[in-house]
Design an enzyme around this catalytic site. Sequence first.
Site: not given
Length: 473
Positions: A144, A242, A276, A453
């Site tokens: 994505n 993640e 997400c 992150e």
Amino acid sequence: MYYINGEWYESDQKEQVKNPATLEVIDTISLCGKEETKQAIEAAKEAFQTWGKTTGNERSAYLFEVVRLMKERIEELAQIITLENGKPLPDAKREVLGAISYLDWYAEEAKRIYGDVLPSSHKDKQLMVIRQPVGVCGAITPWNFPLSMITRKIAPALAAGCTVVLKPALETPLSAIKVFECFHEAKVPKGVVNLVIGPAEEIGKELTSSPDVRKLTFTGSTAIGKKLMRDSADTMKKVSMELGGHAPYIVFEDADLDLAVEGVLLSKFKNSGQTCISTNRVYVQESIADEFAQKLAEQASKLKIGDGLEKGTDVGPLINEKSLEKMKSQVEDAVKHDAKVVHGGNVYKYEKGNGYFFEPTVLLHATDDMQIATEETFGPIAPVFTFKDEDEVVERANHKTYGLAAYCYTKNLGRGMRMMKELEFGIIGINDPAPIVIQAPFGGIKESGMGKEGGKYGLEEYLEEKFVSIYEN
């Protein structure tokens, strides 16, 4: 092509890469597998013996050179993203700039890896903590955000002194190849970065089972993340995950309604909802729900659907047919449970191709027993739920499984502060539909992942602490 120990390779095993807007073949790439992944791990292991001992300034210089090369290729990189991912070209350009920004940020952070001197409990001892790179890192990235997810992982790893074996998604390998061309041209030492493109299970198994891989970082679904964690347990790797999200978007009756509608458009329909942290459940206070849904539907109807390369396109295709079928299923289920389709709800017939398009969709009267209330949508559907008061919406918004991102719109400062504390998510946007910045930690809680992150927090994921006690005698 794949890239191991500073060399490009091709194989007899090929895979076509298709444009999801037209289903036309963009390119044909070479795949690799188990043996090539082993070679990449060995190359990274050998390179770490030198790279891990370089100074922060040296590592910084290499990263800055990659930044320079990528800046020269912004248009080319954006075109590749749009062709293989489908997102509108302006969004692809923003992704390229974001990807470059991660490299730029960590080029600076490479020079700022500090240790600690501890107060001693003994007069004849000196105590300190030093931070050193973890070692070889396996990185698995999604489709994505095919460029920025790569640099978000590689940049802090290299800045910390780690070496990397990266596996991109098979749907979007061309972006990875282009960014590795920049690493190659920047003359990053052989073996420091390695690219393996091939079957996820085969390559993933080698990364998780190898004792030489000391860290695994993954962005993707919760189910796959759990499997990778289980497979990594035998070698006790450091992991950062993640994973999936199911973001609530809460609008109180005192909110700026137009601002809240604009926020949903950005959070829900950008990248066709394939993000997400994208809004999944829109909770609107009862007194304003109908007005909000109508305003949202009106704005959604203005969005242009089409090929991301076409000027003015707002919403591109979904990544594949499976995603399209999921959208159809969620809308059908919602309607069976008495939801009202205020706008959209159908597969979009694109006149210039057979791509995977779904109309931006607004549903009213959504309820907690619908599929869409618990399944991550990953598509352009905005279901509007209603609530009576703050206590009720907090209880319903706090998903028992997911905890990545949440949004709240209110003009009440006290309420905003309470929601910040009560919502069980790793990222909170108060009147802000785009809370992600490079210097901040990105990551979820509960089954939405572990580790962060971004910023100094992302760097720490690639370091390990070593305590040293020196007896003065």
